[in-house]
Design a protein around this motif. Structure first.
Motif, PDB file in Angstrom:
ATOM      1  N   TYR A 195      -6.758  -9.396   8.669  1.00  0.00           N
ATOM      2  CA  TYR A 195      -6.163  -8.276   9.392  1.00  0.00           C
ATOM      3  C   TYR A 195      -5.737  -8.672  10.806  1.00  0.00           C
ATOM      4  O   TYR A 195      -4.738  -8.174  11.325  1.00  0.00           O
ATOM      5  CB  TYR A 195      -7.151  -7.110   9.474  1.00  0.00           C
ATOM      6  CG  TYR A 195      -7.158  -6.216   8.242  1.00  0.00           C
ATOM      7  CD1 TYR A 195      -6.335  -5.112   8.142  1.00  0.00           C
ATOM      8  CD2 TYR A 195      -8.007  -6.486   7.167  1.00  0.00           C
ATOM      9  CE1 TYR A 195      -6.342  -4.296   7.026  1.00  0.00           C
ATOM     10  CE2 TYR A 195      -8.031  -5.684   6.038  1.00  0.00           C
ATOM     11  CZ  TYR A 195      -7.191  -4.584   5.971  1.00  0.00           C
ATOM     12  OH  TYR A 195      -7.199  -3.787   4.853  1.00  0.00           O
ATOM     13  N   GLN A 196      -6.469  -9.570  11.431  1.00  0.00           N
ATOM     14  CA  GLN A 196      -6.206  -9.912  12.825  1.00  0.00           C
ATOM     15  C   GLN A 196      -5.220 -11.063  13.002  1.00  0.00           C
ATOM     16  O   GLN A 196      -4.796 -11.326  14.132  1.00  0.00           O
ATOM     17  CB  GLN A 196      -7.524 -10.261  13.523  1.00  0.00           C
ATOM     18  CG  GLN A 196      -8.490  -9.090  13.620  1.00  0.00           C
ATOM     19  CD  GLN A 196      -9.871  -9.489  14.124  1.00  0.00           C
ATOM     20  OE1 GLN A 196     -10.093 -10.628  14.546  1.00  0.00           O
ATOM     21  NE2 GLN A 196     -10.812  -8.554  14.070  1.00  0.00           N
TER      22      GLN A 196
ATOM     23  N   ALA B  78      -2.330 -11.457   8.048  1.00  0.00           N
ATOM     24  CA  ALA B  78      -1.585 -10.423   7.329  1.00  0.00           C
ATOM     25  C   ALA B  78      -0.203 -10.210   7.945  1.00  0.00           C
ATOM     26  O   ALA B  78      -0.086 -10.048   9.161  1.00  0.00           O
ATOM     27  CB  ALA B  78      -2.359  -9.107   7.342  1.00  0.00           C
ATOM     28  N   PRO B  79       0.866 -10.212   7.137  1.00  0.00           N
ATOM     29  CA  PRO B  79       2.201  -9.918   7.660  1.00  0.00           C
ATOM     30  C   PRO B  79       2.299  -8.455   8.093  1.00  0.00           C
ATOM     31  O   PRO B  79       1.629  -7.579   7.532  1.00  0.00           O
ATOM     32  CB  PRO B  79       3.120 -10.215   6.465  1.00  0.00           C
ATOM     33  CG  PRO B  79       2.245 -10.099   5.267  1.00  0.00           C
ATOM     34  CD  PRO B  79       0.876 -10.526   5.693  1.00  0.00           C
ATOM     35  N   GLN B  80       3.131  -8.195   9.060  1.00  0.00           N
ATOM     36  CA  GLN B  80       3.235  -6.854   9.627  1.00  0.00           C
ATOM     37  C   GLN B  80       3.676  -5.823   8.594  1.00  0.00           C
ATOM     38  O   GLN B  80       3.196  -4.683   8.591  1.00  0.00           O
ATOM     39  CB  GLN B  80       4.219  -6.857  10.811  1.00  0.00           C
ATOM     40  CG  GLN B  80       4.293  -5.534  11.565  1.00  0.00           C
ATOM     41  CD  GLN B  80       2.955  -5.104  12.149  1.00  0.00           C
ATOM     42  OE1 GLN B  80       2.170  -5.949  12.578  1.00  0.00           O
ATOM     43  NE2 GLN B  80       2.685  -3.810  12.156  1.00  0.00           N
ATOM     44  N   ASP B  81       4.584  -6.223   7.695  1.00  0.00           N
ATOM     45  CA  ASP B  81       5.052  -5.247   6.711  1.00  0.00           C
ATOM     46  C   ASP B  81       3.927  -4.824   5.761  1.00  0.00           C
ATOM     47  O   ASP B  81       3.877  -3.678   5.317  1.00  0.00           O
ATOM     48  CB  ASP B  81       6.241  -5.797   5.926  1.00  0.00           C
ATOM     49  CG  ASP B  81       5.939  -7.106   5.200  1.00  0.00           C
ATOM     50  OD1 ASP B  81       4.915  -7.742   5.509  1.00  0.00           O
ATOM     51  OD2 ASP B  81       6.738  -7.489   4.322  1.00  0.00           O
ATOM     52  N   TRP B  82       2.989  -5.765   5.482  1.00  0.00           N
ATOM     53  CA  TRP B  82       1.845  -5.404   4.636  1.00  0.00           C
ATOM     54  C   TRP B  82       0.933  -4.433   5.366  1.00  0.00           C
ATOM     55  O   TRP B  82       0.460  -3.446   4.782  1.00  0.00           O
ATOM     56  CB  TRP B  82       1.075  -6.665   4.238  1.00  0.00           C
ATOM     57  CG  TRP B  82      -0.027  -6.421   3.244  1.00  0.00           C
ATOM     58  CD1 TRP B  82       0.060  -6.468   1.898  1.00  0.00           C
ATOM     59  CD2 TRP B  82      -1.388  -6.073   3.539  1.00  0.00           C
ATOM     60  NE1 TRP B  82      -1.158  -6.170   1.318  1.00  0.00           N
ATOM     61  CE2 TRP B  82      -2.058  -5.927   2.297  1.00  0.00           C
ATOM     62  CE3 TRP B  82      -2.098  -5.870   4.710  1.00  0.00           C
ATOM     63  CZ2 TRP B  82      -3.402  -5.590   2.218  1.00  0.00           C
ATOM     64  CZ3 TRP B  82      -3.440  -5.535   4.636  1.00  0.00           C
ATOM     65  CH2 TRP B  82      -4.082  -5.399   3.393  1.00  0.00           C
ATOM     66  N   LEU B  83       0.669  -4.701   6.644  1.00  0.00           N
ATOM     67  CA  LEU B  83      -0.178  -3.800   7.426  1.00  0.00           C
ATOM     68  C   LEU B  83       0.416  -2.400   7.480  1.00  0.00           C
ATOM     69  O   LEU B  83      -0.303  -1.401   7.386  1.00  0.00           O
ATOM     70  CB  LEU B  83      -0.355  -4.354   8.844  1.00  0.00           C
ATOM     71  CG  LEU B  83      -1.152  -5.664   8.958  1.00  0.00           C
ATOM     72  CD1 LEU B  83      -1.104  -6.188  10.390  1.00  0.00           C
ATOM     73  CD2 LEU B  83      -2.602  -5.467   8.518  1.00  0.00           C
ATOM     74  N   GLU B  84       1.733  -2.323   7.611  1.00  0.00           N
ATOM     75  CA  GLU B  84       2.387  -1.016   7.655  1.00  0.00           C
ATOM     76  C   GLU B  84       2.319  -0.324   6.303  1.00  0.00           C
ATOM     77  O   GLU B  84       2.172   0.898   6.219  1.00  0.00           O
ATOM     78  CB  GLU B  84       3.843  -1.191   8.090  1.00  0.00           C
ATOM     79  CG  GLU B  84       3.988  -1.658   9.542  1.00  0.00           C
ATOM     80  CD  GLU B  84       5.420  -2.006   9.908  1.00  0.00           C
ATOM     81  OE1 GLU B  84       6.296  -1.924   9.002  1.00  0.00           O
ATOM     82  OE2 GLU B  84       5.659  -2.354  11.075  1.00  0.00           O
TER      83      GLU B  84
ATOM     84  N   ALA C 103      -1.298   1.053   5.819  1.00  0.00           N
ATOM     85  CA  ALA C 103      -1.805   1.924   6.888  1.00  0.00           C
ATOM     86  C   ALA C 103      -2.102   3.345   6.407  1.00  0.00           C
ATOM     87  O   ALA C 103      -3.139   3.917   6.761  1.00  0.00           O
ATOM     88  CB  ALA C 103      -0.825   1.936   8.063  1.00  0.00           C
TER      89      ALA C 103
ATOM     90  N   ASP D 272      -9.262  -1.063   6.234  1.00  0.00           N
ATOM     91  CA  ASP D 272      -9.465  -2.007   7.326  1.00  0.00           C
ATOM     92  C   ASP D 272     -10.457  -3.065   6.870  1.00  0.00           C
ATOM     93  O   ASP D 272     -10.775  -3.163   5.682  1.00  0.00           O
ATOM     94  CB  ASP D 272      -9.936  -1.296   8.603  1.00  0.00           C
ATOM     95  CG  ASP D 272     -11.210  -0.472   8.395  1.00  0.00           C
ATOM     96  OD1 ASP D 272     -12.021  -0.832   7.498  1.00  0.00           O
ATOM     97  OD2 ASP D 272     -11.404   0.516   9.106  1.00  0.00           O
TER      98      ASP D 272
END
Length: 224
Positions: free
Chosen positions: A96-97, A100-106, A109, A114
């Protein structure tokens, strides 16, 4: 009969009427439509015989050359579950920190996920699925397995369905990487961990995200 031939037995198949086929298909659809991934588990015990029967059902899955290249490690010991949680959360925090690619985190969400995974200790059972890449025969000869990931994944799908049919909730958890599971569970390097399947009763007040599923026409095409 050649030396490579195997003995055959009659197919244990019962032909159903079309009326019964329709009834069963609709009944199963209603049952499986109620399956949801759960993250809030009760610590209420579950009889181990239920788990054993569901695992036996998973063991009937088709596999490449009938090698059955899977191993299911069933964990109920609190100390081992704690070790697994620590290992999983360590990998998850790094993911997570940083990884992880940003599109996956989005994308995840809205699900509220978490790096904190309390269900790994709360649920009565963790089932770690390993895919067996190859094995050594008693003679020491290395035996290759075929379609390993596909076969183990099909067996896992059967297991998830069997657990749901038995009245239990499930969660598929895939921390990455997962080699720590080999160490904790003393599994050989010939086995690759695919996922942790968490199972048990959901908490009485458990909630799940309000989602929709694609209609049949959105993921199916008919030819002929």
């Amino acid at each position: 009969m050649s030396s490579n031939s195997i003995e055959t037995v009659p197919l244990p198949f019962t032909r159903l009427t079309e009326e019964e086929m329709h009834r069963r298909a609709k009944s199963f659809l209603t049952l499986i439509m109620s399956r949801r991934t759960v993250r809030e588990f009760s610590n209420e015990p579950v009889p181990i015989e239920i788990i054993r029967n569901c695992l036996s059902a998973a063991g009937t899955a088709p596999s490449g050359a009938n090698r059955q290249p899977w191993h299911f490690a069933v964990i109920s010991d609190p100390a081992i579950k704690h070790q697994i949680r620590l290992g999983a959360e360590e990998e998850e925090r790094e993911f997570y920190q940083g990884r992880a690619p940003q599109d996956w985190l989005e994308a995840v969400a809205p699900m509220g996920t978490d790096a904190n995974k309390p269900f790994l200790e709360t649920a009565p059972y963790l089932i770690v699925i390993f895919a067996e890449k190859f094995r050594f025969q008693d003679s020491g000869i290395k035996q290759k397995n075929y379609y390993v990931t596909e076969s183990a994944s099909i067996a896992t799908g059967v297991l998830i369905t069997a657990l749901h049919n038995a009245g239990l909730a499930t969660l598929t958890h895939t921390p990455s990487p997962m080699k720590f599971l080999n160490r904790i569970l003393d599994r050989p390097e010939t086995e690759k961990p695919l996922m942790i399947l968490v199972t048990g009763y959901p908490k009485p007040d458990a909630t799940v995200p309000a989602i929709t599923r694609k209609p049949l026409e959105a993921f199916t095409s008919f030819h002929g």
